[in-house]
Design a protein around this motif. Structure first.
Motif, PDB file in Angstrom:
ATOM      1  N   PHE A 140      26.934  14.529  28.717  1.00 53.80           N
ATOM      2  CA  PHE A 140      25.494  14.350  28.922  1.00 53.80           C
ATOM      3  C   PHE A 140      25.199  14.061  30.390  1.00 53.80           C
ATOM      4  O   PHE A 140      25.916  13.317  31.054  1.00 53.80           O
ATOM      5  N   THR A 141      24.120  14.665  30.903  1.00 52.77           N
ATOM      6  CA  THR A 141      23.676  14.435  32.277  1.00 52.77           C
ATOM      7  C   THR A 141      22.229  13.987  32.271  1.00 52.77           C
ATOM      8  O   THR A 141      21.386  14.597  31.611  1.00 52.77           O
ATOM      9  N   LEU A 142      21.951  12.905  32.995  1.00 56.38           N
ATOM     10  CA  LEU A 142      20.599  12.398  33.143  1.00 56.38           C
ATOM     11  C   LEU A 142      20.162  12.605  34.584  1.00 56.38           C
ATOM     12  O   LEU A 142      20.921  12.344  35.520  1.00 56.38           O
ATOM     13  N   VAL A 171      26.955  21.196  24.844  1.00 56.71           N
ATOM     14  CA  VAL A 171      27.665  21.276  23.575  1.00 56.71           C
ATOM     15  C   VAL A 171      29.042  21.880  23.807  1.00 56.71           C
ATOM     16  O   VAL A 171      30.058  21.391  23.307  1.00 56.71           O
ATOM     17  N   ASN A 172      29.086  22.957  24.583  1.00 55.30           N
ATOM     18  CA  ASN A 172      30.330  23.569  25.056  1.00 55.30           C
ATOM     19  C   ASN A 172      29.994  24.349  26.312  1.00 55.30           C
ATOM     20  O   ASN A 172      28.864  24.284  26.806  1.00 55.30           O
ATOM     21  N   VAL A 177      21.744  22.064  25.710  1.00 58.62           N
ATOM     22  CA  VAL A 177      20.460  21.627  25.157  1.00 58.62           C
ATOM     23  C   VAL A 177      19.848  20.647  26.155  1.00 58.62           C
ATOM     24  O   VAL A 177      20.546  19.779  26.682  1.00 58.62           O
ATOM     25  N   ALA A 178      18.559  20.787  26.435  1.00 57.39           N
ATOM     26  CA  ALA A 178      17.931  19.955  27.468  1.00 57.39           C
ATOM     27  C   ALA A 178      16.560  19.478  27.027  1.00 57.39           C
ATOM     28  O   ALA A 178      15.888  20.101  26.200  1.00 57.39           O
ATOM     29  N   LYS A 204       9.119  18.886  27.475  1.00 57.52           N
ATOM     30  CA  LYS A 204       9.727  20.185  27.170  1.00 57.52           C
ATOM     31  C   LYS A 204      11.105  19.982  26.539  1.00 57.52           C
ATOM     32  O   LYS A 204      11.830  19.056  26.890  1.00 57.52           O
ATOM     33  N   LEU A 205      11.431  20.869  25.642  1.00 56.84           N
ATOM     34  CA  LEU A 205      12.732  20.876  24.983  1.00 56.84           C
ATOM     35  C   LEU A 205      13.243  22.306  24.996  1.00 56.84           C
ATOM     36  O   LEU A 205      12.499  23.234  24.662  1.00 56.84           O
ATOM     37  N   GLY A 206      14.494  22.499  25.399  1.00 54.92           N
ATOM     38  CA  GLY A 206      15.008  23.863  25.509  1.00 54.92           C
ATOM     39  C   GLY A 206      16.498  23.954  25.290  1.00 54.92           C
ATOM     40  O   GLY A 206      17.212  22.945  25.275  1.00 54.92           O
ATOM     41  N   SER A 207      16.952  25.181  25.145  1.00 54.63           N
ATOM     42  CA  SER A 207      18.376  25.419  24.940  1.00 54.63           C
ATOM     43  C   SER A 207      18.747  26.780  25.523  1.00 54.63           C
ATOM     44  O   SER A 207      17.942  27.719  25.520  1.00 54.63           O
TER      45      SER A 207
END
Length: 330
Positions: A140-142, A171-172, A177-178, A204-207
């Motif tokens: 995970f990156t913040l 995930v890999n 996922v962001a 916003k939510l994206g992948s």
């Protein structure tokens, strides 16, 4: 760094108060890089070293090397020009930061009195300066960026201090996922005592996903997740009001054709743009976008075109490189 992470996690809670009211600072919603423009207008889930994605999601900075530089020009509409640029640098004992600038020049306008007599001309322009950093915690990156945004019209001006906070989960190696909270903050000065527009807060939510054995990469980004009503009433006339249509207005789709490391094709679609800007009897290509990436030695060039309505669209041109590699170029 612990303090930075704590602040970044707390500030998004303040953004929910920004919903509603008359919106201002609409230049903050403009696309500021050709890659996002070609993929439907926005894309937040890339983590492949592209500094231009800093404007979309500061969490993407974890994969960007120091001394990366990016510049874009976007001839918008009616002689409006949008410029953006970013640079990544190291700070001793603090890691890598990125600084960015977005400048919107609306051009010159005629100034008249109440009777229509010409008094001269005046200028209108917006600019946003921002600096950001990302921190990786396993998969995970913040990331967070602080922004100073100023809008001026003739002798009137308004200034806001804002923040973007985002995260990416890998995930890999082929699937990310962001999520990002955009434009958290408030105005510190107003145009006048009669003006109180809200800043355009957004969630916003994206992948992004690449099938293992296919030269394709797919991107889906949802926008306006903090706003129940994303369309003006007059824009809904003659348009579908079905629940599915309202959901699709929040979705941007895009795909990259990875022909090689040095050449890519991109396509995208924004359903909201199509429904709101199409003609009554024809879509005229509204909502669709496309682009390409060409890398010559260590210099990456991008061109994108987004169709807004039957009258035409907008073009985006950018250059990106790593100054560490200039000796290799020369």
């Amino acid at each position: 760094m612990r303090v930075f992470i704590l602040i970044a996690c707390f500030i998004p809670l303040l953004g929910w108060s920004q919903i509603g009211g008359q919106l201002g600072y609409q230049s903050l919603n403009l696309t500021t890089n050709p890659r996002a423009a070609a993929l439907g207008g926005t894309a937040i889930s890339f983590g492949d070293g592209d500094i231009s994605q800093f404007f979309e999601n500061p969490a993407t900075l974890d994969s960007v090397r120091a001394k990366n530089i990016f510049f874009q020009i976007n001839p918008y509409f009616a002689d409006v020009f949008v410029y953006s640029g970013a640079y990544t640098f190291n700070v001793a004992s603090m890691g890598t930061f990125s600084a960015g600038l977005t400048y919107v020049n609306f051009g010159s306008f005629n100034m008249t009195d109440e009777s229509g007599n010409q008094l001269g001309t005046f200028q209108a322009q917006d600019y946003t300066v921002q600096i950001g950093k990302a921190h990786q915690l396993g998969l995970f990156t913040l990331g967070a960026s602080v922004k100073l945004s100023h809008s001026s019209i003739e002798s009137y001006g308004s200034t806001a201090i804002l923040m973007d906070v985002g995260g990416i989960f890998r995930v890999n190696k082929n699937w990310t996922v962001a999520m990002v909270f955009k434009n958290i903050g408030a105005k510190i000065t107003e145009y006048s005592s009669f003006s109180s527009p809200q800043v355009p807060f957004d969630v916003k939510l994206g992948s992004t996903f690449k099938p293992q054995y296919m030269p394709l990469r797919f991107t889906l980004t949802t926008t306006n997740l903090a706003n129940n009503n994303i369309s003006l009433a007059q824009n809904d006339a003659g348009r579908s009001s079905k629940t599915l249509d309202k959901i699709w207005k929040r979705v941007n789709l895009g795909a990259e054709v990875l022909l090689s490391e040095n050449f890519q094709l991109l396509v995208g679609y924004s359903h909201k743009r199509k429904q709101e800007l199409r003609l009554d009897d024809s879509g005229a290509g509204a909502g669709f976008s496309y682009g390409l990436m060409v890398r010559i030695k260590r210099i990456e060039l991008r061109f994108s075109r987004a169709t807004y309505h039957a009258a035409g669209g907008s073009s985006f041109i950018s250059l990106r490189t790593d100054l560490n590699d200039f000796k290799k170029i020369l």
